[in-house]
Design a protein around this motif. Structure first.
Motif, PDB file in Angstrom:
ATOM      1  N   THR A 211       0.955  -1.215   0.241  1.00  0.00           N
ATOM      2  CA  THR A 211      -0.020   0.012  -0.094  1.00  0.00           C
ATOM      3  C   THR A 211       0.938   1.258  -0.160  1.00  0.00           C
ATOM      4  N   ILE A 212       0.396   2.607   0.110  1.00  0.00           N
ATOM      5  CA  ILE A 212       0.905   3.700   0.027  1.00  0.00           C
ATOM      6  C   ILE A 212       1.911   3.716   1.141  1.00  0.00           C
ATOM      7  N   GLU A 213       1.406   3.038   2.261  1.00  0.00           N
ATOM      8  CA  GLU A 213       1.987   3.148   3.673  1.00  0.00           C
ATOM      9  C   GLU A 213       3.417   2.277   3.481  1.00  0.00           C
ATOM     10  N   ASN A 214       3.399   1.354   2.800  1.00  0.00           N
ATOM     11  CA  ASN A 214       4.706   0.562   2.522  1.00  0.00           C
ATOM     12  C   ASN A 214       5.659   1.358   1.546  1.00  0.00           C
ATOM     13  N   PHE A 215       5.147   2.139   0.801  1.00  0.00           N
ATOM     14  CA  PHE A 215       6.054   3.090   0.075  1.00  0.00           C
ATOM     15  C   PHE A 215       6.679   3.921   0.937  1.00  0.00           C
ATOM     16  N   GLY A 216       5.923   4.570   1.825  1.00  0.00           N
ATOM     17  CA  GLY A 216       6.474   5.536   2.638  1.00  0.00           C
ATOM     18  C   GLY A 216       7.527   5.015   3.647  1.00  0.00           C
ATOM     19  N   ARG A 217       7.141   3.795   4.209  1.00  0.00           N
ATOM     20  CA  ARG A 217       8.037   3.265   5.071  1.00  0.00           C
ATOM     21  C   ARG A 217       9.431   2.618   4.357  1.00  0.00           C
ATOM     22  N   TYR A 218       9.305   2.407   3.184  1.00  0.00           N
ATOM     23  CA  TYR A 218      10.413   2.134   2.319  1.00  0.00           C
ATOM     24  C   TYR A 218      11.292   3.206   1.998  1.00  0.00           C
ATOM     25  N   ASN A 305      10.995  -0.772   8.566  1.00  0.00           N
ATOM     26  CA  ASN A 305      10.846   0.266   7.731  1.00  0.00           C
ATOM     27  C   ASN A 305      12.564   0.583   7.461  1.00  0.00           C
ATOM     28  N   ASN A 306      12.618   1.710   6.447  1.00  0.00           N
ATOM     29  CA  ASN A 306      14.064   2.225   6.189  1.00  0.00           C
ATOM     30  C   ASN A 306      14.121   3.405   6.624  1.00  0.00           C
ATOM     31  N   THR A 307      13.263   4.096   7.187  1.00  0.00           N
ATOM     32  CA  THR A 307      13.375   5.504   7.470  1.00  0.00           C
ATOM     33  C   THR A 307      13.492   5.731   8.964  1.00  0.00           C
ATOM     34  N   GLY A 308      13.482   4.842   9.632  1.00  0.00           N
ATOM     35  CA  GLY A 308      13.669   4.924  11.183  1.00  0.00           C
ATOM     36  C   GLY A 308      12.291   5.426  11.587  1.00  0.00           C
ATOM     37  N   PRO A 310       8.415   4.942  12.062  1.00  0.00           N
ATOM     38  CA  PRO A 310       7.294   4.136  11.916  1.00  0.00           C
ATOM     39  C   PRO A 310       5.965   4.653  11.441  1.00  0.00           C
ATOM     40  N   ASN A 311       4.886   4.049  10.912  1.00  0.00           N
ATOM     41  CA  ASN A 311       3.568   4.690  10.542  1.00  0.00           C
ATOM     42  C   ASN A 311       2.838   4.917  11.910  1.00  0.00           C
ATOM     43  N   MET A 312       2.081   5.837  11.720  1.00  0.00           N
ATOM     44  CA  MET A 312       1.152   6.360  12.982  1.00  0.00           C
ATOM     45  C   MET A 312      -0.092   6.494  12.266  1.00  0.00           C
ATOM     46  N   TYR A 313      -1.346   6.108  12.849  1.00  0.00           N
ATOM     47  CA  TYR A 313      -2.805   5.887  12.633  1.00  0.00           C
ATOM     48  C   TYR A 313      -3.264   6.828  13.702  1.00  0.00           C
ATOM     49  N   LEU A 314      -4.290   7.876  13.262  1.00  0.00           N
ATOM     50  CA  LEU A 314      -4.696   8.716  14.357  1.00  0.00           C
ATOM     51  C   LEU A 314      -5.879   9.478  14.222  1.00  0.00           C
ATOM     52  N   ALA A 386       6.967   8.265  14.986  1.00  0.00           N
ATOM     53  CA  ALA A 386       6.147   7.936  14.095  1.00  0.00           C
ATOM     54  C   ALA A 386       5.444   9.373  13.262  1.00  0.00           C
ATOM     55  N   VAL A 387       5.019   8.821  12.158  1.00  0.00           N
ATOM     56  CA  VAL A 387       4.443   9.833  11.281  1.00  0.00           C
ATOM     57  C   VAL A 387       3.481   9.073  10.509  1.00  0.00           C
ATOM     58  N   ASN A 388       2.197  10.022   9.830  1.00  0.00           N
ATOM     59  CA  ASN A 388       0.998   9.322   9.232  1.00  0.00           C
ATOM     60  C   ASN A 388       1.625   9.428   7.779  1.00  0.00           C
ATOM     61  N   TYR A 389       1.799   8.026   7.091  1.00  0.00           N
ATOM     62  CA  TYR A 389       2.652   8.328   5.943  1.00  0.00           C
ATOM     63  C   TYR A 389       1.301   8.508   4.966  1.00  0.00           C
ATOM     64  N   GLN A 390       0.187   8.042   5.175  1.00  0.00           N
ATOM     65  CA  GLN A 390      -0.896   8.145   4.117  1.00  0.00           C
ATOM     66  C   GLN A 390      -1.326   9.792   3.858  1.00  0.00           C
ATOM     67  N   PRO A 391      -1.039  10.147   2.618  1.00  0.00           N
ATOM     68  CA  PRO A 391      -1.254  11.380   2.193  1.00  0.00           C
ATOM     69  C   PRO A 391      -2.815  11.834   2.309  1.00  0.00           C
ATOM     70  N   VAL A 392      -3.072  12.939   2.830  1.00  0.00           N
ATOM     71  CA  VAL A 392      -4.406  13.430   3.530  1.00  0.00           C
ATOM     72  C   VAL A 392      -5.207  13.518   2.069  1.00  0.00           C
ATOM     73  N   VAL A 393      -4.431  13.999   1.090  1.00  0.00           N
ATOM     74  CA  VAL A 393      -5.230  14.341  -0.260  1.00  0.00           C
ATOM     75  C   VAL A 393      -5.577  12.959  -0.986  1.00  0.00           C
ATOM     76  N   MET A 394      -5.163  11.818  -0.506  1.00  0.00           N
ATOM     77  CA  MET A 394      -5.304  10.408  -1.456  1.00  0.00           C
ATOM     78  C   MET A 394      -6.656   9.865  -1.052  1.00  0.00           C
ATOM     79  N   ASN A 395      -7.484  10.053  -1.815  1.00  0.00           N
ATOM     80  CA  ASN A 395      -8.718   9.371  -1.669  1.00  0.00           C
ATOM     81  C   ASN A 395      -8.899   7.758  -2.055  1.00  0.00           C
ATOM     82  N   ASP A 396     -10.054   7.394  -1.861  1.00  0.00           N
ATOM     83  CA  ASP A 396     -10.189   6.037  -2.199  1.00  0.00           C
ATOM     84  C   ASP A 396     -10.297   5.644  -3.775  1.00  0.00           C
ATOM     85  N   GLU A 397     -10.533   6.448  -4.539  1.00  0.00           N
ATOM     86  CA  GLU A 397     -10.465   6.242  -6.084  1.00  0.00           C
ATOM     87  C   GLU A 397      -8.921   6.207  -6.212  1.00  0.00           C
TER      88      GLU A 397
END
Length: 434
Positions: A211-218, A305-308, A310-314, A386-397
């Motif tokens: 998912t997009i999160e994996n790309f972010g953590r990579y 993750n490669n960035t040090g 982690p992902n955060m959900y909030l 941790a950060v939220n890797y999911q871009p807020v502008v990324m919708n379901d489509e």
């Protein structure tokens, strides 16, 4: 309840339908008349809307509201809890009619179109709310910053992150040290290749496509600085998808990964058909009750993750900019999310407070020897930085576009580069339309 899990957002962090963004754009800033003052007496009737919390936490919230009203006798709080299904549509309808609740439970992706339409408060722009910023962790406050809009648009509330569960017995069968799980993606792919080789392709390590999160953590740059263009087709993104394609061909990625839902992936881990799967403390009872042999061999580690970071959900609480009783709405949103009440809520369920210093408390920092305690402490430690890797502008489509293009790459219908180039091009078209 909305429980943020690594499987995208699960029910908790629901995606924003394109219709919500379009409707709010049509509404434009200032829907419902001029905004009221953020300062003044704390009084009036306000509505507090949560997201699928009443069934489990009715007593908690009713007690919380009673306490707030006893402190502020001129305020009455009406609690409205909405089901997880169609929550974004409900927000859309309320925003379109100028009738948003005074205090609204939102994830960052749901907050973005509301902020873009000017119907929720900018917490950094108002003296009445900006003063509370030091009470929350920087990462949590920054999680509600909206690119291109300037400012933060909700009080941070509860956080979550997920450990990676792994089957120690399957690692041992492949000649791997179960006490040294993979920490980064290089190690993850090495482990997956080894397990596939030793099991002759019978045991994949992973059950889901990236998912997009994996790309972010990579370590992939997902968007440009002002979030006007997606950039995950950069070389690092192509590299990640190429490695997933190789893993798919070798049997390290489940053959049904293209169609597996998070629930199906979880079931395959439960039945010990895959070696690793992300999850949360909520999964432990399921493992213990339904897969005791897995539970005895359960490994728990941080998601690689490669960035040090982690992902955060909030989750957070936004305040309607058209509230007729804005001082009361601000006071209540802050009350729900203050340190004491966040810590109290964190003891009720498997979520974590976003207030400074809370995760240093023994409950989140000291392992009590139980599996639940290990997950809790592991997850709390993972939230540091941790950060939220999911871009807020990324919708379901846009997520569907990425998922479909990844499938084409894994099946060999397109090269990884072409698949990501096409996904970025289509998603950027949608951003420009917005």
């Amino acid at each position: 309840m909305p429980s943020a899990r690594p499987a995208r957002r699960a029910a908790a962090l629901a995606v924003v339908p394109a219709a919500l963004s379009l409707l709010l754009t049509a509404c434009g800033p200032g829907v419902g008349g001029p905004a009221t003052s953020a300062e003044g007496p704390v009084e009036g009737d306000i509505t507090f809307q949560t997201w699928n919390l009443r069934a489990e936490f009715k007593d908690y919230f009713e007690t919380l509201i009673d306490e707030f009203e006893s402190r502020h006798p001129d305020v009455r709080v009406e609690w409205a809890d909405q089901p997880a299904e169609n929550y974004a549509d409900k927000l859309s309808a309320d925003a379109g009619s100028g009738s948003l609740p005074d205090v609204i439970n939102v994830s960052p992706d749901l907050a973005y179109p509301l902020a873009d339409a000017g119907v929720i408060m900018n917490m950094d722009a108002e003296r009445a709310t900006a003063k509370y910023r030091p009470e929350y962790t920087k990462e949590a406050w920054d999680g509600y910053e909206m690119p291109g809009l300037g400012g933060t648009y909700a009080f941070p509330w509860y956080l979550n992150t997920g450990p990676l569960f792994y089957n120690k017995a399957l690692l041992e069968d492949a000649g791997l040290d179960p006490e040294k799980p993979p920490r980064d993606y290089d190690a993850l792919f090495r482990y997956a290749e080894r397990i596939a080789e030793r099991s002759e392709g019978r045991i994949p390590t992973l059950a889901a496509t990236p998912t997009i999160e994996n790309f972010g953590r990579y370590g992939v740059r997902l968007m440009n600085e002002d979030a006007t263009e997606f950039t995950y087709n950069e070389p690092a993104g192509v590299e990640l998808l190429t490695r997933y394609k190789k893993l798919y061909e070798q049997g390290g990625l489940d053959a049904q990964a293209l169609t597996n839902t998070p629930e199906k992936a979880g079931q395959k881990f439960l039945k010990q058909r895959v070696a690793m799967n992300p999850g949360s403390a909520l999964d432990l009872a399921n493992f213990r009750n339904n897969a005791p042999s897995l539970y005895e061999n359960l490994g728990i580690t941080k998601a690689p993750n490669n960035t040090g970071r982690p992902n955060m959900y909030l989750m957070g609480l936004a305040v309607s900019d058209q509230s007729e009783h804005k001082p009361a709405a601000i006071a209540f949103a802050h009350f729900v999310t203050n340190k004491r009440n966040q810590e109290k809520f964190g003891h009720q369920t498997a979520v974590f407070p976003s207030t400074r210093g809370s995760l240093d408390k023994d409950y989140w920092s000291e392992d009590d020897g139980t599996a639940a305690g290990r997950v809790r402490v592991n997850s709390a430690q993972s939230l540091d930085g941790a950060v939220n890797y999911q871009p807020v502008v990324m919708n379901d489509e846009m997520e569907t576009i990425l998922r479909n293009e990844i499938a084409k790459a894994l099946q060999g219908d397109k090269s990884p580069k072409q698949a990501l180039d096409d996904a970025v091009a289509e998603s950027n078209k949608l951003l420009r339309k917005h």
